[in-house]
Design a protein around this motif. Structure first.
Motif, PDB file in Angstrom:
ATOM      1  N   GLU A   1       0.858  -1.178   0.000  1.00  0.00           N
ATOM      2  CA  GLU A   1       0.000   0.000   0.000  1.00  0.00           C
ATOM      3  C   GLU A   1       0.892   1.225   0.000  1.00  0.00           C
ATOM      4  O   GLU A   1       1.626   1.477   0.959  1.00  0.00           O
ATOM      5  CB  GLU A   1      -0.932  -0.012   1.214  1.00  0.00           C
ATOM      6  N   LEU A   2       0.854   1.980  -1.086  1.00  0.00           N
ATOM      7  CA  LEU A   2       1.727   3.137  -1.257  1.00  0.00           C
ATOM      8  C   LEU A   2       0.914   4.426  -1.212  1.00  0.00           C
ATOM      9  O   LEU A   2      -0.180   4.499  -1.768  1.00  0.00           O
ATOM     10  CB  LEU A   2       2.469   3.042  -2.590  1.00  0.00           C
ATOM     11  N   THR A   3       1.468   5.436  -0.571  1.00  0.00           N
ATOM     12  CA  THR A   3       0.862   6.763  -0.535  1.00  0.00           C
ATOM     13  C   THR A   3       1.803   7.729  -1.246  1.00  0.00           C
ATOM     14  O   THR A   3       2.982   7.827  -0.881  1.00  0.00           O
ATOM     15  CB  THR A   3       0.633   7.225   0.920  1.00  0.00           C
ATOM     16  N   VAL A   4       1.295   8.405  -2.259  1.00  0.00           N
ATOM     17  CA  VAL A   4       2.136   9.217  -3.138  1.00  0.00           C
ATOM     18  C   VAL A   4       1.662  10.672  -3.139  1.00  0.00           C
ATOM     19  O   VAL A   4       0.487  10.942  -3.414  1.00  0.00           O
ATOM     20  CB  VAL A   4       2.112   8.662  -4.581  1.00  0.00           C
ATOM     21  N   PRO A   5       2.547  11.622  -2.827  1.00  0.00           N
ATOM     22  CA  PRO A   5       2.169  13.041  -2.864  1.00  0.00           C
ATOM     23  C   PRO A   5       2.114  13.570  -4.299  1.00  0.00           C
ATOM     24  O   PRO A   5       2.948  13.206  -5.127  1.00  0.00           O
ATOM     25  CB  PRO A   5       3.298  13.713  -2.075  1.00  0.00           C
ATOM     26  N   ILE A   6       1.126  14.407  -4.556  1.00  0.00           N
ATOM     27  CA  ILE A   6       0.970  15.011  -5.878  1.00  0.00           C
ATOM     28  C   ILE A   6       0.778  16.517  -5.717  1.00  0.00           C
ATOM     29  O   ILE A   6      -0.046  16.958  -4.913  1.00  0.00           O
ATOM     30  CB  ILE A   6      -0.241  14.443  -6.643  1.00  0.00           C
ATOM     31  N   CYS A   7       1.533  17.291  -6.488  1.00  0.00           N
ATOM     32  CA  CYS A   7       1.306  18.736  -6.540  1.00  0.00           C
ATOM     33  C   CYS A   7       0.480  19.042  -7.783  1.00  0.00           C
ATOM     34  O   CYS A   7       0.915  18.775  -8.902  1.00  0.00           O
ATOM     35  CB  CYS A   7       2.629  19.497  -6.589  1.00  0.00           C
TER      36      CYS A   7
ATOM     37  N   GLY B   1      -0.014  -5.007  -8.796  1.00  0.00           N
ATOM     38  CA  GLY B   1      -0.692  -5.487  -7.599  1.00  0.00           C
ATOM     39  C   GLY B   1      -0.635  -4.529  -6.435  1.00  0.00           C
ATOM     40  O   GLY B   1      -1.371  -4.699  -5.454  1.00  0.00           O
ATOM     41  N   ASP B   2       0.237  -3.508  -6.520  1.00  0.00           N
ATOM     42  CA  ASP B   2       0.293  -2.502  -5.459  1.00  0.00           C
ATOM     43  C   ASP B   2      -1.005  -1.714  -5.407  1.00  0.00           C
ATOM     44  O   ASP B   2      -1.716  -1.573  -6.416  1.00  0.00           O
ATOM     45  CB  ASP B   2       1.450  -1.532  -5.691  1.00  0.00           C
ATOM     46  N   SER B   3      -1.295  -1.165  -4.241  1.00  0.00           N
ATOM     47  CA  SER B   3      -2.423  -0.260  -4.048  1.00  0.00           C
ATOM     48  C   SER B   3      -1.861   1.140  -3.802  1.00  0.00           C
ATOM     49  O   SER B   3      -0.976   1.312  -2.961  1.00  0.00           O
ATOM     50  CB  SER B   3      -3.266  -0.713  -2.854  1.00  0.00           C
ATOM     51  N   VAL B   4      -2.350   2.122  -4.545  1.00  0.00           N
ATOM     52  CA  VAL B   4      -1.772   3.468  -4.511  1.00  0.00           C
ATOM     53  C   VAL B   4      -2.838   4.504  -4.169  1.00  0.00           C
ATOM     54  O   VAL B   4      -3.921   4.515  -4.752  1.00  0.00           O
ATOM     55  CB  VAL B   4      -1.133   3.828  -5.869  1.00  0.00           C
ATOM     56  N   THR B   5      -2.504   5.370  -3.225  1.00  0.00           N
ATOM     57  CA  THR B   5      -3.363   6.487  -2.855  1.00  0.00           C
ATOM     58  C   THR B   5      -2.576   7.778  -3.012  1.00  0.00           C
ATOM     59  O   THR B   5      -1.411   7.857  -2.595  1.00  0.00           O
ATOM     60  CB  THR B   5      -3.853   6.366  -1.396  1.00  0.00           C
ATOM     61  N   PHE B   6      -3.188   8.793  -3.622  1.00  0.00           N
ATOM     62  CA  PHE B   6      -2.559  10.096  -3.789  1.00  0.00           C
ATOM     63  C   PHE B   6      -3.028  11.063  -2.708  1.00  0.00           C
ATOM     64  O   PHE B   6      -4.143  10.939  -2.190  1.00  0.00           O
ATOM     65  CB  PHE B   6      -2.914  10.699  -5.155  1.00  0.00           C
ATOM     66  N   TYR B   7      -2.176  12.030  -2.384  1.00  0.00           N
ATOM     67  CA  TYR B   7      -2.625  13.146  -1.562  1.00  0.00           C
ATOM     68  C   TYR B   7      -1.989  14.431  -2.089  1.00  0.00           C
ATOM     69  O   TYR B   7      -0.867  14.428  -2.606  1.00  0.00           O
ATOM     70  CB  TYR B   7      -2.295  12.931  -0.078  1.00  0.00           C
ATOM     71  N   ALA B   8      -2.737  15.519  -1.995  1.00  0.00           N
ATOM     72  CA  ALA B   8      -2.321  16.789  -2.576  1.00  0.00           C
ATOM     73  C   ALA B   8      -1.315  17.509  -1.675  1.00  0.00           C
ATOM     74  O   ALA B   8      -1.452  17.514  -0.448  1.00  0.00           O
ATOM     75  CB  ALA B   8      -3.533  17.680  -2.816  1.00  0.00           C
ATOM     76  N   ILE B   9      -0.298  18.110  -2.301  1.00  0.00           N
ATOM     77  CA  ILE B   9       0.684  18.921  -1.584  1.00  0.00           C
ATOM     78  C   ILE B   9       0.819  20.272  -2.289  1.00  0.00           C
ATOM     79  O   ILE B   9       0.451  20.416  -3.469  1.00  0.00           O
ATOM     80  CB  ILE B   9       2.063  18.235  -1.505  1.00  0.00           C
ATOM     81  N   THR B  10       1.354  21.257  -1.577  1.00  0.00           N
ATOM     82  CA  THR B  10       1.574  22.577  -2.161  1.00  0.00           C
ATOM     83  C   THR B  10       2.840  22.578  -3.007  1.00  0.00           C
ATOM     84  O   THR B  10       3.655  21.641  -2.935  1.00  0.00           O
ATOM     85  CB  THR B  10       1.706  23.643  -1.067  1.00  0.00           C
ATOM     86  N   LYS B  11       3.022  23.658  -3.764  1.00  0.00           N
ATOM     87  CA  LYS B  11       4.227  23.758  -4.588  1.00  0.00           C
ATOM     88  C   LYS B  11       5.479  23.836  -3.710  1.00  0.00           C
ATOM     89  O   LYS B  11       6.514  23.265  -4.056  1.00  0.00           O
ATOM     90  CB  LYS B  11       4.129  24.963  -5.519  1.00  0.00           C
ATOM     91  N   GLN B  12       5.385  24.532  -2.585  1.00  0.00           N
ATOM     92  CA  GLN B  12       6.528  24.623  -1.685  1.00  0.00           C
ATOM     93  C   GLN B  12       6.875  23.256  -1.105  1.00  0.00           C
ATOM     94  O   GLN B  12       8.056  22.885  -1.000  1.00  0.00           O
ATOM     95  CB  GLN B  12       6.238  25.611  -0.546  1.00  0.00           C
ATOM     96  N   GLU B  13       5.850  22.497  -0.730  1.00  0.00           N
ATOM     97  CA  GLU B  13       6.085  21.141  -0.223  1.00  0.00           C
ATOM     98  C   GLU B  13       6.719  20.273  -1.302  1.00  0.00           C
ATOM     99  O   GLU B  13       7.599  19.447  -1.013  1.00  0.00           O
ATOM    100  CB  GLU B  13       4.771  20.521   0.257  1.00  0.00           C
ATOM    101  N   PHE B  14       6.273  20.456  -2.543  1.00  0.00           N
ATOM    102  CA  PHE B  14       6.856  19.710  -3.657  1.00  0.00           C
ATOM    103  C   PHE B  14       8.345  19.983  -3.758  1.00  0.00           C
ATOM    104  O   PHE B  14       9.160  19.048  -3.850  1.00  0.00           O
ATOM    105  CB  PHE B  14       6.164  20.078  -4.967  1.00  0.00           C
ATOM    106  N   TYR B  15       8.727  21.259  -3.761  1.00  0.00           N
ATOM    107  CA  TYR B  15      10.132  21.601  -3.920  1.00  0.00           C
ATOM    108  C   TYR B  15      10.961  21.142  -2.717  1.00  0.00           C
ATOM    109  O   TYR B  15      12.109  20.731  -2.866  1.00  0.00           O
ATOM    110  CB  TYR B  15      10.291  23.099  -4.155  1.00  0.00           C
ATOM    111  N   ASN B  16      10.371  21.199  -1.529  1.00  0.00           N
ATOM    112  CA  ASN B  16      11.075  20.710  -0.344  1.00  0.00           C
ATOM    113  C   ASN B  16      11.354  19.213  -0.454  1.00  0.00           C
ATOM    114  O   ASN B  16      12.463  18.740  -0.179  1.00  0.00           O
ATOM    115  CB  ASN B  16      10.271  20.997   0.921  1.00  0.00           C
TER     116      ASN B  16
END
Length: 231
Positions: free
Chosen positions: A92-98, A210-225
């Motif tokens: 189960e993977l959690t992936v940040p998306i800007c 077979g992996d399970s993936v969930t996205f969560y939103a991040i800000t542009k600053q969080e992305f660059y960090n």
């Protein structure tokens, strides 16, 4: 969907099993279960198996006799024992998306086609869990499904010559992430700071079938960090 696949010889040492030509969560689970079954049933006869959307290709150690009738009989028993009430064991993977406009190159097109607001597109895209149906097209490119029907948008009529690595796209019933810079025709709605493909790693690709993936939103600053942290 038919639970019994057709079997055909592709070459002297290659078999292919095909279920109904359907892309869905039910189809995905069925193919993954059958892939596990065939690896167990023919474990001493195979080199490897490759699962697709509705097919499993089996590479055998030379020409082998495979009884289709016996295989189907064993498959029935396997289904009863393992599929009823069971789940695939995947990560189960959690992936940040800007989803910032700097990265969401086709957000306006998606909003126009779907009649949804920016907030609604982000909420729908990040508001569910996706299964990795396939990894292919490019090294580490995950085909994730199923996308919410309200986000079904045709791919670009004229693909881009270059899509930046880690860009998140949608097209039809699926969403995916470009692992490397490449041409592409998916609607780009964001980017992840994660690196999907790195040959220096023991496991060069981030996603596995077979992996399970969930996205969560991040800000542009969080992305660059986060992007800076991975360098």
């Amino acid at each position: 969907m038919n639970d019994f696949p057709k079997m055909m010889w592709v070459s002297q040492n290659t078999l292919r099993f095909a279920f109904s030509e359907e892309i869905s969560q039910e189809s995905f689970l069925l193919v993954q279960h059958f892939n596990r079954f065939i690896r167990k049933f023919l474990q001493h006869q195979i080199i490897e198996t490759v699962a697709g959307y509705y097919t499993i290709t089996v590479y055998l150690k030379g020409r082998q006799h495979v009884s289709y009738e016996k295989l189907l009989e064993q498959w029935q028993h396997y289904q009863i024992e393992t599929m009823n009430g069971s789940h695939l064991i995947g990560r189960e993977l959690t992936v940040p998306i800007c989803y910032d406009e700097e990265f969401a190159l086709d957000m306006e097109r998606v909003m126009e086609h779907t009649k949804l607001s920016y907030e609604e597109v982000v909420s729908l895209h990040s508001g569910r869990s996706y299964a990795v149906h396939l990894v292919g097209f490019l090294p580490g490119f995950p085909y994730l499904g199923e996308l919410d029907s309200r986000l079904h948008v045709p791919r670009l009529q004229k693909p881009r010559k270059l899509v930046d690595a880690s860009s998140v796209g949608i097209g039809g019933r699926q969403t995916g992430i470009y692992p490397i810079d490449s041409p592409g025709g998916w609607n780009i709605i964001g980017r992840t700071p994660h690196r999907l493909f790195d040959v220096k790693n023991n496991e060069p690709t981030l996603f596995q079938t077979g992996d399970s993936v969930t996205f969560y939103a991040i800000t542009k600053q969080e992305f660059y960090n986060m992007n800076q942290e991975r360098v």
